[in-house]
Design a protein around this motif. Structure first.
Motif, PDB file in Angstrom:
ATOM      1  N   ASP A  81      44.726  26.861  46.047  1.00 33.73           N
ATOM      2  CA  ASP A  81      43.703  27.606  46.630  1.00 33.73           C
ATOM      3  C   ASP A  81      43.964  28.996  45.790  1.00 33.73           C
ATOM      4  OD1 ASP A  81      41.493  28.305  48.648  1.00 33.73           O
ATOM      5  OD2 ASP A  81      43.011  29.737  48.906  1.00 33.73           O
ATOM      6  N   GLU A  82      42.634  29.725  45.429  1.00 30.35           N
ATOM      7  CA  GLU A  82      42.726  30.785  44.642  1.00 30.35           C
ATOM      8  C   GLU A  82      43.223  32.005  45.538  1.00 30.35           C
ATOM      9  OE1 GLU A  82      39.271  31.648  42.598  1.00 30.35           O
ATOM     10  OE2 GLU A  82      39.154  29.995  41.339  1.00 30.35           O
ATOM     11  N   THR A  83      42.473  31.926  46.973  1.00 30.01           N
ATOM     12  CA  THR A  83      42.762  32.876  47.948  1.00 30.01           C
ATOM     13  C   THR A  83      44.365  32.989  48.108  1.00 30.01           C
ATOM     14  OG1 THR A  83      40.797  32.561  48.970  1.00 30.01           O
ATOM     15  CG2 THR A  83      42.540  33.875  50.266  1.00 30.01           C
ATOM     16  N   PHE A  84      45.215  31.949  48.238  1.00 29.35           N
ATOM     17  CA  PHE A  84      46.486  31.892  48.451  1.00 29.35           C
ATOM     18  C   PHE A  84      47.166  32.279  46.999  1.00 29.35           C
ATOM     19  CE2 PHE A  84      50.419  29.428  47.739  1.00 29.35           C
ATOM     20  CZ  PHE A  84      51.181  29.923  48.791  1.00 29.35           C
ATOM     21  N   VAL A  85      46.608  31.907  46.189  1.00 32.91           N
ATOM     22  CA  VAL A  85      47.438  32.320  44.920  1.00 32.91           C
ATOM     23  C   VAL A  85      47.400  33.904  44.662  1.00 32.91           C
ATOM     24  CG1 VAL A  85      47.444  32.356  42.355  1.00 32.91           C
ATOM     25  CG2 VAL A  85      47.019  30.389  43.597  1.00 32.91           C
ATOM     26  N   LYS A  86      46.289  34.729  44.985  1.00 36.08           N
ATOM     27  CA  LYS A  86      45.985  35.977  44.947  1.00 36.08           C
ATOM     28  C   LYS A  86      47.000  36.656  45.953  1.00 36.08           C
ATOM     29  CE  LYS A  86      42.814  39.398  44.719  1.00 36.08           C
ATOM     30  NZ  LYS A  86      40.965  39.891  44.827  1.00 36.08           N
ATOM     31  N   SER A  87      46.837  35.986  47.159  1.00 40.05           N
ATOM     32  CA  SER A  87      47.879  36.594  48.128  1.00 40.05           C
ATOM     33  C   SER A  87      49.198  36.714  47.883  1.00 40.05           C
ATOM     34  CB  SER A  87      47.483  36.047  49.738  1.00 40.05           C
ATOM     35  OG  SER A  87      46.230  36.097  49.955  1.00 40.05           O
ATOM     36  N   LEU A  88      49.602  35.558  47.427  1.00 41.43           N
ATOM     37  CA  LEU A  88      51.238  35.284  47.006  1.00 41.43           C
ATOM     38  C   LEU A  88      51.507  36.213  45.772  1.00 41.43           C
ATOM     39  CD1 LEU A  88      53.818  33.996  47.234  1.00 41.43           C
ATOM     40  CD2 LEU A  88      52.931  32.078  45.651  1.00 41.43           C
ATOM     41  N   GLU A  89      50.401  36.608  45.068  1.00 45.17           N
ATOM     42  CA  GLU A  89      50.948  37.385  43.771  1.00 45.17           C
ATOM     43  C   GLU A  89      51.133  38.764  44.115  1.00 45.17           C
ATOM     44  OE1 GLU A  89      48.941  38.234  39.153  1.00 45.17           O
ATOM     45  OE2 GLU A  89      47.924  36.925  40.606  1.00 45.17           O
ATOM     46  N   GLU A  90      50.133  39.171  45.152  1.00 42.40           N
ATOM     47  CA  GLU A  90      50.439  40.575  45.612  1.00 42.40           C
ATOM     48  C   GLU A  90      51.455  40.774  46.476  1.00 42.40           C
ATOM     49  OE1 GLU A  90      46.670  40.858  48.007  1.00 42.40           O
ATOM     50  OE2 GLU A  90      45.293  41.431  46.191  1.00 42.40           O
ATOM     51  N   ALA A  91      51.838  39.843  46.954  1.00 45.32           N
ATOM     52  CA  ALA A  91      53.094  40.046  47.976  1.00 45.32           C
ATOM     53  C   ALA A  91      54.462  40.037  46.945  1.00 45.32           C
ATOM     54  CB  ALA A  91      53.239  38.908  48.903  1.00 45.32           C
ATOM     55  N   LEU A  92      54.381  39.093  45.883  1.00 46.74           N
ATOM     56  CA  LEU A  92      55.330  39.100  45.069  1.00 46.74           C
ATOM     57  C   LEU A  92      55.424  40.478  44.080  1.00 46.74           C
ATOM     58  CD1 LEU A  92      55.606  35.441  43.840  1.00 46.74           C
ATOM     59  CD2 LEU A  92      57.066  36.384  45.282  1.00 46.74           C
ATOM     60  N   LYS A  93      54.523  40.885  43.670  1.00 45.19           N
ATOM     61  CA  LYS A  93      54.154  42.365  43.000  1.00 45.19           C
ATOM     62  C   LYS A  93      54.857  43.401  44.055  1.00 45.19           C
ATOM     63  CE  LYS A  93      50.800  41.158  39.747  1.00 45.19           C
ATOM     64  NZ  LYS A  93      49.404  41.742  39.100  1.00 45.19           N
ATOM     65  N   ALA A  94      54.516  43.372  45.185  1.00 46.48           N
ATOM     66  CA  ALA A  94      54.858  44.581  46.009  1.00 46.48           C
ATOM     67  C   ALA A  94      56.542  44.396  46.386  1.00 46.48           C
ATOM     68  CB  ALA A  94      54.072  44.272  47.443  1.00 46.48           C
ATOM     69  N   GLU A  95      56.837  43.196  46.547  1.00 45.49           N
ATOM     70  CA  GLU A  95      58.283  43.005  46.453  1.00 45.49           C
ATOM     71  C   GLU A  95      59.038  43.554  45.395  1.00 45.49           C
ATOM     72  OE1 GLU A  95      61.738  39.723  47.556  1.00 45.49           O
ATOM     73  OE2 GLU A  95      59.644  39.080  47.717  1.00 45.49           O
TER      74      GLU A  95
END
Length: 247
Positions: free
Chosen positions: A199-213
């Motif tokens: 799911d694209e929404t999940f991918v985007k949320s995961l990417e933002e979280a990983l980048k922030a971390e």
């Protein structure tokens, strides 16, 4: 790995932190009552995870220690003063290295390797405090007594760089075991490994979280490194040592 020996507390400070039901040896009790500092002490060395945490380094077969009094080496509670070690005091910097593949442990005082050396064919050999340590995984270990204190430095820079090493021995700081955090771009590239139907929404949320971390990890690492360099530089300048290698 190195540790700077810190000054111990006063007799009054020791009395203030002791619990009311503490049981003291008669001589120690008399010293504290008379305002005399019996002396803070420490041991520094290496220990396996099985080493007794309720006893000083060198107490059992799982650890190897170097003692401030007389510069003794200690293992299995057996003390030896004549191995070539020197006593250390507040202000000294004690370094300790382990060569697990050689089954040896070395100690340094203010950057100079201690122990008994021989010069053979122009090569400096020997110097090990322990030369037959058991196989296993070892960790830096410090024991303190009566308020003794040690400020640890895992590298990569040291107040005193090790010198007068035995031929062929190369030491690395413990800090190299901690890898530098992955850059943000590399974290983003890992997203390509996700299944195509994710799911694209999940991918985007995961990417933002990983980048922030990743950004937090990198900033914390760099902040710690800057402080580390400042601390080492300050200690070197206080000892009139060169700071040219600090970046």
């Amino acid at each position: 790995r190195s540790g700077e020996i810190m000054p111990g507390p006063t007799a009054d400070e020791i009395k203030d932190i002791l619990p009311s039901n503490a049981r003291l040896a008669p001589k120690l009790k008399e010293q504290l009552q008379n305002g005399k500092n019996p002396g803070a002490h420490s041991r520094i060395g290496w220990s396996m995870r099985l080493g007794d945490l309720q006893a000083p380094v060198g107490y059992d077969k799982w650890s190897y220690g170097y003692r401030d009094i007389s510069g003794s080496r200690v293992h299995k509670s057996r003390r030896e003063d004549g191995w070539g070690g020197e006593p250390y005091k507040p202000g000294d910097v004690v370094g300790f290295a382990i060569a697990s593949e050689l089954h040896k442990i070395y100690f340094f005082r203010n950057g100079v390797a201690m122990g008994q050396f021989i010069i053979s064919r122009g090569k400096r050999e020997g110097g090990a405090a322990f030369d037959d340590i058991a196989e296993g995984v070892y960790y830096p270990a410090i024991s303190v007594f009566l308020g003794g204190g040690v400020r640890a430095n895992f590298g990569p820079h040291f107040v005193y760089n090790p010198r007068k090493l035995p031929h062929g021995l190369k030491v690395k700081p413990v800090s190299e075991l901690c890898e530098r955090p992955k850059p943000v771009a590399e974290i983003a590239d890992r997203m390509k490994d996700l299944p195509k139907k994710t799911d694209e929404t999940f991918v985007k949320s995961l990417e933002e979280a990983l980048k922030a971390e990743a950004e937090v990890r990198i900033e914390s690492y760099e902040q710690h490194y800057r402080q580390h360099v400042e601390d080492v530089k300050r200690e070197r300048e206080a000892r009139n040592l060169s700071t040219g290698d600090l970046m």
